[in-house]
Design a protein around this motif. Sequence first.
Motif, PDB file in Angstrom:
ATOM      1  N   ARG A  62       0.824  -1.208   0.000  1.00 43.96           N
ATOM      2  CA  ARG A  62       0.000   0.000   0.000  1.00 43.96           C
ATOM      3  C   ARG A  62       0.860   1.261   0.000  1.00 43.96           C
ATOM      4  N   LEU A  72      -1.041  -0.615  -9.309  1.00 49.60           N
ATOM      5  CA  LEU A  72      -2.013  -1.479  -8.656  1.00 49.60           C
ATOM      6  C   LEU A  72      -1.266  -2.502  -7.831  1.00 49.60           C
ATOM      7  N   HIS A  75      -3.526  -8.350  -3.396  1.00 51.71           N
ATOM      8  CA  HIS A  75      -3.476  -8.898  -2.043  1.00 51.71           C
ATOM      9  C   HIS A  75      -4.353 -10.142  -1.960  1.00 51.71           C
ATOM     10  N   LEU A  80      -6.208  -8.369   4.263  1.00 48.77           N
ATOM     11  CA  LEU A  80      -6.496  -6.942   4.354  1.00 48.77           C
ATOM     12  C   LEU A  80      -7.359  -6.629   5.570  1.00 48.77           C
ATOM     13  N   ASP A  84     -11.506   0.359   5.038  1.00 50.19           N
ATOM     14  CA  ASP A  84     -10.899   0.886   3.826  1.00 50.19           C
ATOM     15  C   ASP A  84      -9.648   1.681   4.179  1.00 50.19           C
ATOM     16  N   HIS A  85      -8.684   1.699   3.261  1.00 54.67           N
ATOM     17  CA  HIS A  85      -7.452   2.455   3.480  1.00 54.67           C
ATOM     18  C   HIS A  85      -7.579   3.811   2.797  1.00 54.67           C
ATOM     19  N   LEU A  88      -7.047   4.755  -1.143  1.00 56.61           N
ATOM     20  CA  LEU A  88      -7.024   3.548  -1.963  1.00 56.61           C
ATOM     21  C   LEU A  88      -8.415   2.939  -2.045  1.00 56.61           C
ATOM     22  N   LEU A  89      -8.640   2.140  -3.088  1.00 59.71           N
ATOM     23  CA  LEU A  89      -9.886   1.380  -3.164  1.00 59.71           C
ATOM     24  C   LEU A  89      -9.631   0.063  -3.863  1.00 59.71           C
ATOM     25  N   ILE A  90     -10.480  -0.909  -3.573  1.00 59.73           N
ATOM     26  CA  ILE A  90     -10.392  -2.213  -4.217  1.00 59.73           C
ATOM     27  C   ILE A  90     -11.210  -2.126  -5.511  1.00 59.73           C
ATOM     28  N   ALA A 197      -7.772  -9.292  -3.945  1.00 56.97           N
ATOM     29  CA  ALA A 197      -8.149  -7.880  -4.037  1.00 56.97           C
ATOM     30  C   ALA A 197      -7.139  -7.170  -4.916  1.00 56.97           C
ATOM     31  N   GLU A 199      -6.021  -3.610  -5.666  1.00 58.22           N
ATOM     32  CA  GLU A 199      -6.161  -2.287  -5.069  1.00 58.22           C
ATOM     33  C   GLU A 199      -5.455  -1.233  -5.923  1.00 58.22           C
ATOM     34  N   ARG A 201      -5.047   3.398  -6.526  1.00 55.14           N
ATOM     35  CA  ARG A 201      -5.255   4.709  -5.918  1.00 55.14           C
ATOM     36  C   ARG A 201      -6.653   5.215  -6.263  1.00 55.14           C
TER      37      ARG A 201
END
Length: 338
Positions: A62, A72, A75, A80, A84-85, A88-90, A197, A199, A201
């Motif tokens: 990440r 990208l 994971h 995870l 949510d981070h 970032l998004l899945i 996943a 992931e 930005r």
Amino acid sequence: MSVLRLGTRRSQLAMTQSGHVADALRALGHEVELVEIVTEGDTNRAPLTQMGGTGVFAAALREALLRGEVDLAVHSLKDLPAADHPGLLIAAMPPREDPRDALVARDGLTLGELPAGATIGTGSPRRVAALAALGLGFEIRPLRGNVDSRLARVSDGELDAVVLASAGLRRIDRADRITEAIDPLQMLPAPGQGALAVEVRADDAATIEIVSAIDDSDTRAAVTAERAVLRGLQAGCSAPVGALAEVVEDVDGSLEISLRAFVGAPDGSTDLRRSITGPIADAEQLGLCLADVLLDDGARRIIADAQERPDRQRPPGASATGGPADRTTDIDAMEREK
């Protein structure tokens, strides 16, 4: 678009999983380059619970993604954290592999055939709790390392068996080592187990559009429900929690989610299982609802005790016999609400 830089851990399993994603994107006409990232989970041999849970495998990926070093990252979804981070998004969850846990035992034995006192290796508090709840008298041994090193501990006679994820064994062509794919009625998998996943930005619209083409809607719905259970319980991904959601047809042919969850004490004294069914569109809400049911029935105490008192997670050589105290049976959460 320029070459997509795909960040991956450098373990055999991670490289294989990332390779599957890269191949899916290449099949759509995109050029993909794998970029190897070293994570703390790869270099630190301490138990995952001492390093803050399995999220240690995702952190370095990440960070590289947020710094713009890769476009990208892939994971294992079970690695995870449920939240949510930021930034970032899945963007995609490709079709899921077998979510079940797998037993690899000496002499081709199954769980039911292993004798009392058999030594079973696992690094997962969830698996420790589930094995203890069976009450079969197994001795649980801590286990770290890559897949082949874990399998070698059975081949070399150091352990009678190990428990690993079926998906990982299948992805690196080790399915022939599985002596039993463990029925979820005995051991519910980790939320998201068997799923990947991808992931990206959150502000990278071009990559989001590209990656979303490999998203599988059934996998996303099931994993969304499972991870909502984890989030509702406010439990880390190394907590003794299992969940499995399946997309099924109801009597009129429409799709719905069937979701089961488990919270167990590492010593086997508590085996809390609950389930719920509802519309596929309500996947997240179903997971949160089931978490509320588990919390009402004592899950908060079980999780807190397991995380605050790691000494209760059985030391090497101790017996996992389970116990009748506070043992509960599976119910349907929707029936509870009627």
